[in-house]
Design an enzyme around this catalytic site. Structure first.
Site, short mmCIF file in Angstrom:
data_model
loop_
_atom_site.label_atom_id
_atom_site.label_comp_id
_atom_site.label_asym_id
_atom_site.label_seq_id
_atom_site.Cartn_x
_atom_site.Cartn_y
_atom_site.Cartn_z
CB SER A 96 3.57 -3.67 5.61
OG SER A 96 3.47 -2.90 6.79
CD GLN A 102 -2.71 1.11 2.59
OE1 GLN A 102 -3.71 0.41 2.50
NE2 GLN A 102 -2.42 1.78 3.69
N GLY A 103 0.69 2.11 -1.01
CA GLY A 103 1.45 3.35 -1.10
C GLY A 103 0.60 4.55 -0.71
CE1 TYR A 104 -4.08 4.27 -0.53
CE2 TYR A 104 -5.13 4.35 1.62
CZ TYR A 104 -5.21 4.11 0.27
OH TYR A 104 -6.40 3.71 -0.28
CB SER A 105 2.03 6.78 5.20
OG SER A 105 0.87 6.44 5.91
CD GLU A 161 -5.54 -0.03 6.63
OE1 GLU A 161 -4.38 -0.39 6.80
OE2 GLU A 161 -5.85 1.09 6.17
CB SER A 195 -3.89 9.44 14.46
OG SER A 195 -4.61 10.60 14.06
CD GLU A 208 -4.87 12.20 18.14
OE1 GLU A 208 -4.47 12.15 19.30
OE2 GLU A 208 -4.56 11.34 17.27
#
Length: 391
Positions: free
Chosen positions: A159, A113-116, A243, A369, A371
């Site tokens: 990951s 997964q290429g998100y963050s 997810e 998160s 928040e």
């Protein structure tokens, strides 16, 4: 949904148990391909016809329970099967489904997964990775004259990046766009030497569970954009619904196994005689049951509900952190001991309790998160005013 199992589910459990007992020993090749050959990948997909077989919700529960109970290997195909596949089924074209779902069902292709990004973690709308059209490019992913994007940027905490064949990447395809606008959901092949660089992130233990991924003009086919150009935010949020909500079923089963180990350790060490610790164990057990019923309830929702998914993430993230703390308290002073042969040249090998404690510290951060989850609930469910953002 009904939480009880019937005769058909009991027969299904026996088949699962027998297959796992037979195939866990002596299998050749990769475990994902073994599962695919046995027809155990894609049980939860709402559609058949892609090399998978579907199962009822209770049968999916049964499979997850038996899989965890027999100590089967950790799934390297989780991201493809439980995150990308439902997203493709919901938003992909028929051509995309027929290209990507069968290899996932066979266990032939693995995904990451290429998100963050370094500056866009929980605030995912801040991604800076860019994808620029290059219709004249030849070779690579666009052999045969297929129009391409060239992807440039950096992703982090990825990951399975070293083993993955493909990566789904959230990138900015509209120059000058900001926040949620101008993003697209791209399917990018990882086998692009010189264009994609995967660098393991070494931890203080000497191990590397995550990676940085650098894209330097990597190719992605235009017809491998899911949901259409500029609709990446909608597709990405849909995937996060899987997810945080539906795909946590197997995770809940794993939590139960971890709790049982902590409980056994408390009894063996004598720390369970402490009434305060005993009360915490009872509370953790009761909360775990609540997590299970909530996970089963969300399985009955055809379309991921962002509010329900955020509630689930808040519940299990905090619970798992508290379990990590309990794991150390249950062992007593021995929890601070390291391996006798540890040295600067020998990786520090954490035991199960230490790993649970340290890894669970991130549970309230990754995947969105606490928040962010509270903002989602406040704005999308309760209808409260959106948070004021300073330009």
């Amino acid at each position: 949904m009904e939480f009880g199992s019937g005769a058909e589910d009991d027969l299904f459990r026996e088949r699962v148990r027998e297959w796992l007992a037979e195939h866990l020993t002596g299998y050749s090749g990769t475990w994902e391909r073994e599962l695919g050959t046995g027809g155990w990948i894609g049980l939860g997909w709402p559609e058949q016809g892609y090399g998978n077989r579907t199962a009822s919700l209770m049968q999916q529960v049964v499979f997850a329970e038996e899989y965890a109970r027999c100590g089967a290997p950790a799934r390297s195909g989780h991201i493809g099967e439980n995150l990308l596949a439902p997203t493709l089924i919901a938003h992909g074209t028929e051509e995309q489904k027929r290209r990507f779902l069968p290899p996932i069902a066979r266990g032939d292709e693995l995904w990451c997964q290429g998100y963050s990004e370094p500056g866009a973690g929980s605030d995912l709308a801040g991604v800076r990775t860019k994808a620029v059209r290059d219709n004249a490019a030849g070779g690579g992913a666009g052999a045969g004259g297929t129009p391409l994007y060239r992807v440039t940027g950096q992703k982090i905490w990825t990951s399975l990046a070293r083993d993955a064949d493909w990566c789904f990447v959230l990138a900015r395809t509209e120059p000058g766009s900001k926040r949620h606008h101008g993003l697209s959901f791209l399917l990018v092949p990882m086998d692009q030497p010189g264009r994609i660089d995967v660098r393991p992130i070494q931890q203080i233990t000497g191990t590397s569970e995550f990676n940085e991924v650098f894209f330097d003009g990597a190719h992605a086919r235009v017809d491998h954009v899911v949901g259409g150009e500029g609709n990446g935010w909608r597709v990405a949020m849909s995937l996060l619904g899987y997810e945080r909500g539906v795909s946590t079923l197997a995770q809940q089963i794993g939590f139960a196994e971890e709790f049982d180990r902590v409980l056994r350790q408390a009894v063996a060490s004598g720390t369970a005689d402490d009434p305060v610790l005993r009360d915490r164990l009872v509370r953790a057990w009761a909360e775990l049951r609540t997590l299970r019923w909530n996970a089963l309830r969300t399985l009955g929702t055809p379309v991921p509900d962002p509010g329900a998914a955020s509630v689930a993430k808040l519940l299990w993230g905090g619970w798992h952190q508290r379990l990590g703390e309990l794991a150390l308290h249950a062992r007593g002073a021995a929890a601070t001991e390291g391996p006798a042969d540890w040295s600067a040249d020998h990786p520090y090998v954490l035991d199960a309790a230490q790993h649970l404690f340290l890894f669970s510290r991130a549970d309230t951060i990754y995947g969105g998160s606490d928040e962010i989850q509270r903002n989602v609930i406040a704005e999308r469910v309760l209808g409260l005013p959106r948070e004021v953002r300073v330009p």
